[in-house]
Scaffold this active site. Structure first.
Site, PDB file in Angstrom:
ATOM      1  NE  ARG A  83      -1.650   0.547  12.222  1.00  0.00           N
ATOM      2  CZ  ARG A  83      -0.717  -0.309  11.829  1.00  0.00           C
ATOM      3  NH1 ARG A  83       0.517  -0.201  12.308  1.00  0.00           N
ATOM      4  NH2 ARG A  83      -1.000  -1.266  10.974  1.00  0.00           N
ATOM      5  CG  ASP A 103      -1.927  -1.146   1.188  1.00  0.00           C
ATOM      6  OD1 ASP A 103      -1.496  -2.284   0.936  1.00  0.00           O
ATOM      7  OD2 ASP A 103      -3.120  -0.910   1.443  1.00  0.00           O
TER       8      ASP A 103
END
Length: 405
Positions: free
Chosen positions: A98, A18
Site C-alpha cells: 500500500r 470496488d
C-alpha cells in the site's frame, strides 16, 4: 473545498469490484475527471484489459506502471531484512504494497494538478489507514475521497447489484463474494465465505500453491545466496529482486509452502480472519534467519529480535513513511552487514526447513563448539562463570531461608 470544486481525482484502481464501481460513483457524485492509476506489483492480471475496462467506463487517462522491481527491492527486501512478521504468522504482503501504491498516486496527482486522491478501501479495514497515512506523510494538503465512508452501500453484495445495474463488468459474484488481493509477494483472501473462523478455506480459492497433501512426495533442496541480508541468487544463478521472488514463489507453491490461516487484530480494533499464501516469502524468511544464526553476534541478534514485533506492527498499521519506522530500518540494516553467505533449504509438503548454511563472515567456530578434544576452550573456566552467574540467585535463596526461620 466542496465536492463540485474537485476538477481532477486520482483513483488507485485495480479493476476489481470496488474500484470499478467507484469510477462510476465518482462520476455521478463528484462530476470530476477521474485519472485511474493501476500499479503492476505482480498480481498476474491482464493490465491491458484493466486499462481498456477503465476507458470503457469513461476514464480518459489511465496510468498502468510496472513497479515490480521497485516493490521487491525497496519494500519487500527491507522488510525481510527486518524479519517482519505480524502476530507470529502474517508476512505482511498486503501491508507492504500500500505505501508504494499511495506514494506513486501522490506523485501522479502532483503531475496532473489533481486536487484529490481516492482509494477503494473499506471503512472497517486496515488499508484505508495505510493509504491515508502515506498520503498525509507525503502531501498533507491533498484531499482524500474514501467512498466506503461516504456512500450508502453497506456490503459487497450491494456493490455487485450496483455494478449489474450500471453495466459494470466484475468477476465477484453473490455466491462467491470473498475479497482477494494479490501481488508478487503474496495473495490474501478475506470476507464472504471466510468470515466463519471455524470453517476451513475451500481448496479452490488458492492460486499460488498446491495443498501440502498434493505436493510432490520427493523433497526439493534450494540454495540461496545472500549479500548483506539481501538474497541475490538461487542455486547459483543471479537474479533481479523481482525475478528471484517470482522463481521462489513457483518452487514454494509447487511444494505447498507458505499458507497461513490467521485471525488477526486489525488496527481499527476488530479481529478479522485472513487466509494468505506467501510461498517465496516464507522460503526467504526461513533462509534469512538460518544465515543470521551463523553470522550475527548473539547480543545484536537478541536486541534486534526484540524490535521485530514493533517493526512489524508499524508496517501492518501503515507507518512506512513514519520517522520511527525509518529509524528502526537503519538499526535493522546495520545488523545485516555481515549477513552474507549461502543457505540450503528443503521444501517438502508445506514445510521449509534449513538444512545447511555457510558464510565467509561466520562466527561459528568448530574448534570451540566441538564435543571432541580441543585446545582453545578450557572447560574448567565454566565453573567460575556459573558461580558468578548464580550469585544473585544464591543470595536471594539465602534471604528466603532466613525469613522462614
Amino acid at each position: 473545498m466542496s465536492r463540485s470544486s474537485y476538477k481532477k481525482v486520482v483513483l488507485a484502481y485495480s479493476g476489481g469490484l470496488d474500484t470499478s464501481v467507484i469510477l462510476k460513483w465518482l462520476e455521478e457524485v463528484y462530476g470530476c475527471e477521474v485519472i485511474a492509476f493501476c500499479a503492476d506489483l505482480g498480481q498476474g492480471e491482464d493490465l491491458k484489459a484493466i486499462k481498456k475496462k477503465a476507458q470503457s467506463l469513461g476514464v480518459k487517462k489511465v496510468y498502468v506502471e510496472d513497479l515490480r522491481e521497485v516493490f521487491v527491492k525497496d519494500h519487500v527486501f527491507p522488510m525481510l531484512r527486518g524479519n517482519a512478521i505480524y502476530e507470529g504468522s502474517y508476512l505482511l504482503g498486503t501491508s507492504i504494497a500500500r505505501p508504494l501504491i499511495a506514494r506513486r498516486q501522490i506523485e501522479i496527482a502532483a503531475d496532473e494538478g489533481a486536487e484529490a486522491v481516492c482509494h477503494g478501501a473499506t471503512g472497517k479495514g486496515n488499508d484505508q489507514v495505510r493509504f491515508e497515512l502515506t498520503y498525509m506523510a507525503l502531501h498533507p494538503q491533498i484531499k482524500i475521497i474514501a467512498p466506503w465512508r461516504e456512500w450508502t452501500m453497506r456490503s459487497r453484495r450491494e456493490l455487485i447489484e450496483y455494478a449489474e445495474k450500471h453495466g459494470i463488468p466484475v468477476t465477484a459474484t453473490k455466491a462467491k463474494p470473498y475479497s482477494m488481493d494479490m501481488n508478487l509477494f503474496h495473495t490474501s483472501y478475506e470476507g464472504g465465505i471466510l468470515e466463519d473462523p471455524w470453517k476451513a478455506p475451500p481448496e479452490e480459492i488458492f492460486v499460488m500453491s498446491v495443498s501440502p497433501e498434493r505436493a510432490p512426495n520427493k523433497a526439493r533442496e534450494v540454495e540461496i545466496d545472500y549479500v548483506a541480508g539481501n538474497p541475490v541468487a538461487v542455486d547459483g544463478k543471479k537474479m533481479s529482486p523481482a525475478a528471484l521472488l517470482a522463481h521462489l514463489n513457483k518452487l514454494g507453491g509447487e511444494h505447498g509452502v507458505g499458507r497461513v490461516d490467521l485471525v488477526e487484530n486489525r488496527y481499527v480494533g476488530m479481529k478479522s480472519r485472513g487466509v494468505y499464501e506467501t510461498p517465496g516469502g516464507t522460503i526467504l524468511h526461513a533462509a534469512h534467519r538460518g544465515l543470521e544464526s551463523l553470522t550475527m553476534d548473539r547480543e545484536v541478534l537478541h536486541l534486534r529480535d526484540s524490535l521485530i514485533p514493533r517493526y512489524a506492527e508499524l508496517i501492518y498499521y501503515g507507518y512506512w513513511y513514519a520517522p520511527e519506522r525509518e529509524m528502526l530500518q537503519v538499526a535493522l540494516d546495520e545488523a545485516q552487514k555481515d549477513v552474507t553467505g549461502t543457505v540450503r533449504v528443503k521444501l517438502y509438503k508445506g514445510t521449509c526447513t534449513v538444512v545447511g548454511r555457510k558464510s565467509p563472515r561466520s562466527l561459528y567456530r568448530l574448534d570451540m563448539a566441538t564435543f571432541e578434544e580441543d585446545d582453545v576452550y578450557r572447560q574448567k573456566d565454566a565453573e567460575g562463570f556459573i558461580r558468578l552467574s548464580a550469585l544473585r540467585l544464591a543470595i536471594r535463596a539465602q534471604r528466603k531461608k532466613r525469613s522462614t526461620r
